[in-house]
Write an enzyme that holds these catalytic residues in place. Structure first.
Site, mmCIF file in Angstrom:
data_model
loop_
_atom_site.group_PDB
_atom_site.id
_atom_site.type_symbol
_atom_site.label_atom_id
_atom_site.label_comp_id
_atom_site.label_asym_id
_atom_site.label_seq_id
_atom_site.Cartn_x
_atom_site.Cartn_y
_atom_site.Cartn_z
ATOM 1 N N PHE A 1 -1.849 -0.550 -4.257
ATOM 2 C CA PHE A 1 -1.314 -1.049 -2.985
ATOM 3 C C PHE A 1 0.189 -0.848 -2.855
ATOM 4 O O PHE A 1 0.833 -1.513 -2.066
ATOM 5 C CB PHE A 1 -1.681 -2.527 -2.782
ATOM 6 C CG PHE A 1 -3.142 -2.818 -2.958
ATOM 7 C CD1 PHE A 1 -4.061 -2.268 -2.079
ATOM 8 C CD2 PHE A 1 -3.612 -3.590 -4.007
ATOM 9 C CE1 PHE A 1 -5.420 -2.500 -2.237
ATOM 10 C CE2 PHE A 1 -4.966 -3.823 -4.177
ATOM 11 C CZ PHE A 1 -5.873 -3.278 -3.291
ATOM 12 N N ILE B 1 -5.958 5.924 -6.225
ATOM 13 C CA ILE B 1 -5.842 4.488 -6.488
ATOM 14 C C ILE B 1 -7.012 3.715 -5.886
ATOM 15 O O ILE B 1 -6.998 2.502 -5.830
ATOM 16 C CB ILE B 1 -4.495 3.938 -5.968
ATOM 17 C CG1 ILE B 1 -4.364 4.142 -4.457
ATOM 18 C CG2 ILE B 1 -3.339 4.616 -6.696
ATOM 19 C CD1 ILE B 1 -3.107 3.499 -3.849
ATOM 20 N N GLY B 2 -7.997 4.468 -5.408
ATOM 21 C CA GLY B 2 -9.194 3.807 -4.883
ATOM 22 C C GLY B 2 -9.754 4.370 -3.588
ATOM 23 O O GLY B 2 -10.922 4.180 -3.276
ATOM 24 N N LYS C 1 -17.649 7.091 4.728
ATOM 25 C CA LYS C 1 -17.948 6.016 3.780
ATOM 26 C C LYS C 1 -16.666 5.551 3.077
ATOM 27 O O LYS C 1 -16.342 4.362 3.071
ATOM 28 C CB LYS C 1 -18.943 6.542 2.745
ATOM 29 C CG LYS C 1 -19.685 5.479 2.004
ATOM 30 C CD LYS C 1 -20.796 6.156 1.210
ATOM 31 C CE LYS C 1 -21.700 5.156 0.550
ATOM 32 N NZ LYS C 1 -22.810 5.853 -0.114
ATOM 33 N N THR C 2 -15.929 6.498 2.484
ATOM 34 C CA THR C 2 -14.716 6.091 1.767
ATOM 35 C C THR C 2 -13.633 5.651 2.749
ATOM 36 O O THR C 2 -12.885 4.711 2.469
ATOM 37 C CB THR C 2 -14.189 7.240 0.880
ATOM 38 O OG1 THR C 2 -14.004 8.404 1.674
ATOM 39 C CG2 THR C 2 -15.152 7.552 -0.245
ATOM 40 N N GLN D 1 -11.805 1.973 3.037
ATOM 41 C CA GLN D 1 -10.368 1.688 3.160
ATOM 42 C C GLN D 1 -10.085 0.744 4.314
ATOM 43 O O GLN D 1 -9.241 -0.137 4.214
ATOM 44 C CB GLN D 1 -9.589 2.990 3.409
ATOM 45 C CG GLN D 1 -9.337 3.793 2.185
ATOM 46 C CD GLN D 1 -8.024 4.566 2.341
ATOM 47 O OE1 GLN D 1 -6.947 4.008 2.242
ATOM 48 N NE2 GLN D 1 -8.127 5.840 2.589
ATOM 49 N N LYS E 1 -5.303 12.528 9.638
ATOM 50 C CA LYS E 1 -4.108 11.681 9.547
ATOM 51 C C LYS E 1 -4.445 10.545 8.592
ATOM 52 O O LYS E 1 -5.616 10.293 8.310
ATOM 53 C CB LYS E 1 -3.761 11.079 10.905
ATOM 54 C CG LYS E 1 -3.406 12.061 11.985
ATOM 55 C CD LYS E 1 -2.775 11.277 13.145
ATOM 56 C CE LYS E 1 -3.049 11.893 14.473
ATOM 57 N NZ LYS E 1 -2.317 11.254 15.569
ATOM 58 N N GLY F 1 -4.720 4.555 5.108
ATOM 59 C CA GLY F 1 -4.468 3.423 4.195
ATOM 60 C C GLY F 1 -3.591 2.340 4.788
ATOM 61 O O GLY F 1 -3.894 1.153 4.661
ATOM 62 N N GLU F 2 -2.519 2.717 5.445
ATOM 63 C CA GLU F 2 -1.574 1.710 5.948
ATOM 64 C C GLU F 2 -2.072 1.066 7.246
ATOM 65 O O GLU F 2 -2.055 -0.155 7.380
ATOM 66 C CB GLU F 2 -0.186 2.325 6.178
ATOM 67 C CG GLU F 2 0.256 3.394 5.192
ATOM 68 C CD GLU F 2 0.472 2.886 3.778
ATOM 69 O OE1 GLU F 2 0.481 1.656 3.563
ATOM 70 O OE2 GLU F 2 0.610 3.734 2.872
#
Lengths: 760, 327
Positions: A261, A487-488, A655-656, A660, A723, A726-727
């Site tokens: 994170f 990281i995941g 899925k991934t 997230q 694009k 994560g954030e």
């Protein structure tokens, strides 16, 4: 629906066969992870391993007068007790900044450098022993005497001392300078306006995997580390600079990372401490922080105060916004982050003012945490939007749509793509926004008040230089390597999907390797940029591989492809064929066999186009909707539904990516309702430093979370049309929840987290 | 890790003798609290006497009461048929505590003996009279959001963290102990202590005494009960305030009531005056509100836990409403 700003067809050619992109493919490392075979940094075993345990300072500011290590040194199994007086010197301490950071003002903490204490629980000694238990026992025997000085750890008490970051003071063009569009603070002269202050406490990343490292000097000038990091190349450079050894002499391995994170984007004192200790004892040293040390020895989301003033016309057009923010930093390093960007470009307002300040305290240095800066800023801006809409007696969705902008008002440029409006309408329908009542407190379910809220988020759609190596073997296997980390989010999985489509072969033939500084360089996994950056490199490497195959074929008289151009070939199902005559084909493996080649390999570097980046503003967008219930008597909050929507270009793996988005929503629930680290200012010490006292949400706090993807490609950003996600997955979630609480109760709580006591 | 000895006797007498004779010895059962305290350096026993071989695991109906062995697991008690039928309040309280994993490890005796979660007790570098008599109370002028509003002293304002204890005090449970001087029965309300000048002593158990069982006498509170816990997250968090409420109803009138609170005092806090008030009153929100006001008499809060003066009575009202409505 607006038109695409340019014709994407010329980018599409290489993706004619999108068999895998977009599919919800299972994680390629899923089996390894669920069976416990995936090896994380602290799980590696080296011969002759020793174990390090850090001793933290018990004061907050001052100097160490003396350290008594006699008892610790005599304890069984102890190999060394190191501190500032006897630590091997780190030759490159002065320049030891992390290369992925903007140039810091100040100095990252230099462990065991001198007798100064800058924050509570600062590592002041390391005990190395043959077993972890013995090292832990001996660490308790180290006693330090201090000369204590008066410390400052209370943000509110010292808020008046905040200042413009030195970087901005030195450079008037620096992005952290005050920003004024139109007239400064124009809201103040308006009739219809709101003004509110917001407080977010320090939040800890607290990934499941504790920060850990194994440091091993293979020779006096050759260092290998198994390190929990988001940046193997970044750490490699940092350690090489610290120890003044050639970069290629440092090997950094981070095969699996158990969540981060953001706090693996920097190198921390414990890493250098382990490397120092390994040097001294001349054995590998394994060091894993304790959960308590995760509050002090790595970074965190800084405490922040904000104020927003906003005005609008009676029919709901925003006329002015002023957004001020102060973020906490340490006394020895100026940590800054982009907290106010969303306010500058999200809405049409002709007058916008932003002011960012920092406040140094006697604490450790913060670091970017998921949705860095913007998650903090969006809480204030999107709460203010809700408050303004309430004053206008307007639906907050309608208010946002009314102030939606089809052009970046900050830079006066077109967006590369923006489908936020579509995302808002899709999400609103899914949550049942029409059930929302304008008047707070109108809906109930027994003793529970029901409310709906929304919040918008954005983050720059970054792309950085990255490289990848692709090797095709005669048996048809392809191995692709890049020094990125996972990281995941499922980086390995989506890279296989990208490569499978780019090469025209089945994903099960492809292995993607990451997490080693031996691989071609890639940026840190941060800032939501991995797929755009590393994915582009993987794709380019695959195209180069196809070109190499083509050249082997078209140069070969017997192949049937002699003198055919690459453009006239089709690569599909592991075969090259003539586009005009599909019957003429040759498998990739036959190409290699004909040439008697065991393998072919290519390495490609991929860079973003600066020209396009000057022409367009590139952002990912998100909008989150929440339904909450608040108990009238006890103030308990139940988040009963979340719909989280992303306008983040082409989604490579639903899925991934969905994973997230769900994780971001859970993080946002924590930010809104449960998380906050508390320092007792008298001691300068955290008093909430375990999972019993620092509350991250549990399953019982998280409802069903619906994920919506607009899934429209942005081919200006990169050829895959992706694009970052994560954030934006967390940015805007917290205000969606607190706005829903307002809608349920009429109470606007601007100090997070919103615990039950604040609602009774 | 500080080295310690570990023994696992199969006879109760041997276990008791070992702890009675050795100042540094302690019993251990589930270890869900003690092991944490040892890791943090808060408790440093030199000898651990593991009692898990002792036959103290049964839950049985006996004449006039249900007897729960000290080694019965929290999870097992919460799901036990007899407990669900006779003492549903206890089951609810147990399920409100900790996490499923911890409940499957923690024992009834261990839960009774659980130490406070006060932030200052848990950090050996901060003052705490309970951990280090004479060092001062860190919470009194410090971060005291979780702390007591009843029965505190200027030496200690910590609270008992157990949910189970709140139900057991409401149900007039009796703790059975066995020690070097023989067996005795301690009423639950007298088992834990108020801090006074000796907060380091948290129960009335004597050195070497071992909890062997808990008896819960028969009572009519088998239906209209509720354990309501208000906390900072929905599971795996200690109570800001919790309430154990039990009603014996005759139609819409209250024949008798039991009421206790958690998260408010150094011991589980029984509210007998409020119970007496409720007896004979109609089961209405108005009665519950009056009872709650009586319950809160004498409460005194600190800088960060003022909210408990309002959350406390509100939670009592809601727990009583839930109990009355239970079917």
């Amino acid at each position: 629906m607006r038109q695409q700003p340019c014709n994407p067809s010329h980018f599409m050619k290489e993706y004619f066969f999108q068999d895998n992109m977009g599919k919800p493919m299972d994680r390629v490392d899923g089996r390894l992870k669920v069976t416990g075979s995936a090896k994380y940094s602290a799980e590696f075993e080296l011969p002759n391993m020793s174990h390090g345990v850090l001793v933290g300072s018990t004061i907050t500011k001052g100097r160490i007068k003396s350290i008594d290590t006699k008892a610790a040194e005599r304890a069984p199994g102890v190999l060394a007790v190191l501190h500032y007086q006897n630590s091997p010197k780190v030759p490159g301490y002065v320049q030891a900044a992390h290369p992925t950071e903007p140039k810091p003002i100040g100095q990252p903490h230099r462990v065991f450098y001198d007798e100064q204490v800058y924050f509570n629980d600062q590592p002041i000694a390391i005990v190395v022993a043959d077993t972890l238990e013995r090292a832990r026992y001996a660490a308790r025997l180290v006693k330090a005497q201090y000369e204590e000085e008066k410390h400052a750890t209370s943000f509110p008490k010292h808020q008046g001392k905040a200042f413009l970051p030195t970087a901005a003071q030195r450079n008037p063009k620096h992005g952290l300078n005050d920003y004024v569009r139109g007239k400064a603070d124009a809201y103040k002269g308006e009739n219809l306006k709101i003004e509110s202050e917001y407080v977010i406490p320090s939040e800890m990343h607290n990934p499941m995997e504790l920060q850990s490292i194994i440091a091993h000097w293979e020779a006096p000038d050759r260092l290998t580390v198994y390190d929990k990091t988001q940046a193997v190349i970044g750490s490699q450079n940092a350690f090489a600079r610290e120890w003044k050894i050639p970069v290629e002499n440092v090997k950094v391995i981070a095969t699996f990372v158990g969540g981060a994170f953001g706090n693996g984007l920097h190198t921390w004192p414990h890493e250098t401490a382990a490397i120092i200790a390994a040097k001294k004892v001349n054995r590998p040293v394994k060091l894993m922080l304790t959960r308590e040390q995760m509050f002090t020895m790595v970074g965190y989301r800084p405490f922040a105060w904000q104020k927003v003033g906003m005005s609008a016309t009676p029919d709901g057009k925003i006329t002015a916004i002023t957004h001020e923010a102060i973020g906490q930093t340490s006394s020895y390093e100026e940590f800054t982050e982009s907290t106010l960007q969303q306010t500058r470009m999200m809405y049409t307002s002709p007058n916008v003012t932003t002011r960012y300040r920092i406040l140094p305290l006697d604490v450790s240095t913060p670091i970017w945490m998921r949705g860095p800066g913007e998650a903090t800023g969006a809480f204030a801006l999107e709460s203010a939007m809700d408050e303004m809409a309430h004053v206008l007696k307007m639906d907050p969705l309608e208010f946002r749509l009314k102030n939606h902008t089809d052009r970046d008002p900050e830079r006066d440029r077109p967006w590369s793509t923006k489908f936020l409006k579509e995302a808002m309408l899709m999400g609103a329908e899914k949550i049942g926004w029409n059930k929302r009542q304008l008047q707070p407190g109108s809906l109930r379910n027994g003793d529970w008040l029901v409310g709906y809220g929304m919040g918008v988020g954005t983050f720059g759609a970054h792309r950085n230089r990255a490289s990848a190596k692709a090797t095709m073997f005669a048996d048809g296997r392809v191995v692709i390597q890049s020094a990125t980390t996972d990281i995941g989010p499922g980086t390995g999985t989506v890279m296989v999907q990208i490569a499978a489509d780019a090469l025209g072969i089945s994903p099960d033939k492809i292995i993607f390797e990451l997490g080693s500084s031996l691989f071609p360089p890639a940026p840190s996994q941060g800032g939501s940029a991995t797929v755009a950056s590393v994915g582009s490199a993987v794709r380019d490497a695959c195209i180069a591989l196809k070109k190499k195959l083509a050249s082997l074929t078209t140069g070969n008289a017997d192949s049937g492809f002699r003198n055919v151009k690459y453009e006239d070939l089709t690569f599909q199902n592991g075969q090259i064929s003539l586009t005009s005559s599909p019957g003429t084909k040759l498998s990739y493996t036959d190409v290699l066999k004909q040439q008697k080649l065991p393998e072919i390999e290519v390495t490609e570097e991929s860079r973003p186009s600066n020209e396009e980046r000057q022409k367009y503003s590139m952002y990912s967008f998100s909008v989150h909707f929440a339904e909450v219930q608040v108990h009238q008597l006890t103030g308990q909050v139940k988040v009963t539904k979340v719909v989280t929507c992303a306008d983040a270009g082409k989604i490579v793996n639903k899925k991934t990516a969905g994973n997230q988005m769900i994780g971001g929503a859970v993080g946002g629930i924590g930010m809104a309702l449960t998380e906050g680290a508390v320092i007792d200012d008298r001691f300068g010490r955290y008093v909430t430093k375990d999972f019993a006292e620092y509350h991250i949400p549990v399953h019982a706090d998280t409802p069903d979370i619906d994920v919506v993807f607009v899934d429209k490609p942005d081919f200006i950003n990169n050829a895959m049309g992706t694009k970052g996600i994560g954030e934006i997955a967390i940015i805007g979630v917290a205000p969606a929840i607190t706005n829903a609480i307002f809608n349920a109760t009429g109470k606007r709580i601007n100090e997070l987290p919103v615990t039950p006591d604040k609602l009774i | 890790m500080i080295p310690f000895q570990y023994v696992k006797p199969s006879k109760q007498k041997a276990a008791i003798d070992t702890v009675a004779k050795d100042d540094t010895a302690m019993f251990i059962a589930g270890g869900t609290n003690l092991v944490d305290l040892m890791k943090r350096g808060i408790m440093n026993p030199e000898k651990l006497v593991d009692i898990n071989k002792l036959p103290l695991r049964k839950i049985e109906k006996e004449d006039g009461h249900v007897r729960i062995g000290a080694l019965a697991l929290n999870g097992a008690v919460a799901e036990d048929k007899l407990i669900l039928e006779k003492h549903p309040l206890l089951s609810q309280a147990l399920n409100a505590g900790a996490s499923a994993q911890l409940r499957n490890m923690a024992t009834v005796g261990g839960n009774i003996m659980q130490r406070t979660r006060c932030n200052y007790f848990y950090d050996t570098n901060l003052p705490c009279n309970k951990r280090e008599p004479g060092s001062g109370c860190g919470a009194l002028q410090g971060f005291n959001r979780m702390h007591a509003i009843f029965g505190h002293s200027d030496k200690c304002i910590a609270v008992n963290p157990s949910d189970m204890n709140v139900a057991l005090v409401a149900l007039d449970a009796v703790v059975l102990v066995s020690g070097p001087k023989g067996d005795r029965r301690i009423p639950f309300a007298e088992f834990h202590r108020l801090p006074g000048d000796t907060p380091q002593i948290h129960t009335n158990l004597q050195k070497g005494e071992l909890i062997t069982a808990v008896d819960i006498p028969e009572h009519p509170y088998t239906k209209h009960v509720n354990y309501l816990k208000v906390r900072d997250r929905t599971s795996y968090a200690f109570a800001l305030v919790s309430v154990a409420a039990a009603l014996d109803l005759d139609g819409s009138n209250i024949k008798s009531a039991r009421l206790a609170m958690g998260g408010v005092a150094h011991k589980p806090w029984r509210l007998q005056e409020a119970e007496q008030f409720l007896a004979g009153k109609p089961a209405t929100e108005a009665s519950f509100r009056q009872a709650a006001e009586i319950a809160m008499r004498g409460a005194k809060a600190f800088e960060h836990n003022q909210f408990k003066l309002k959350l406390g009575p509100n939670t009592i009202v809601q727990a009583l409403k839930n109990a009355a409505a239970a079917v």
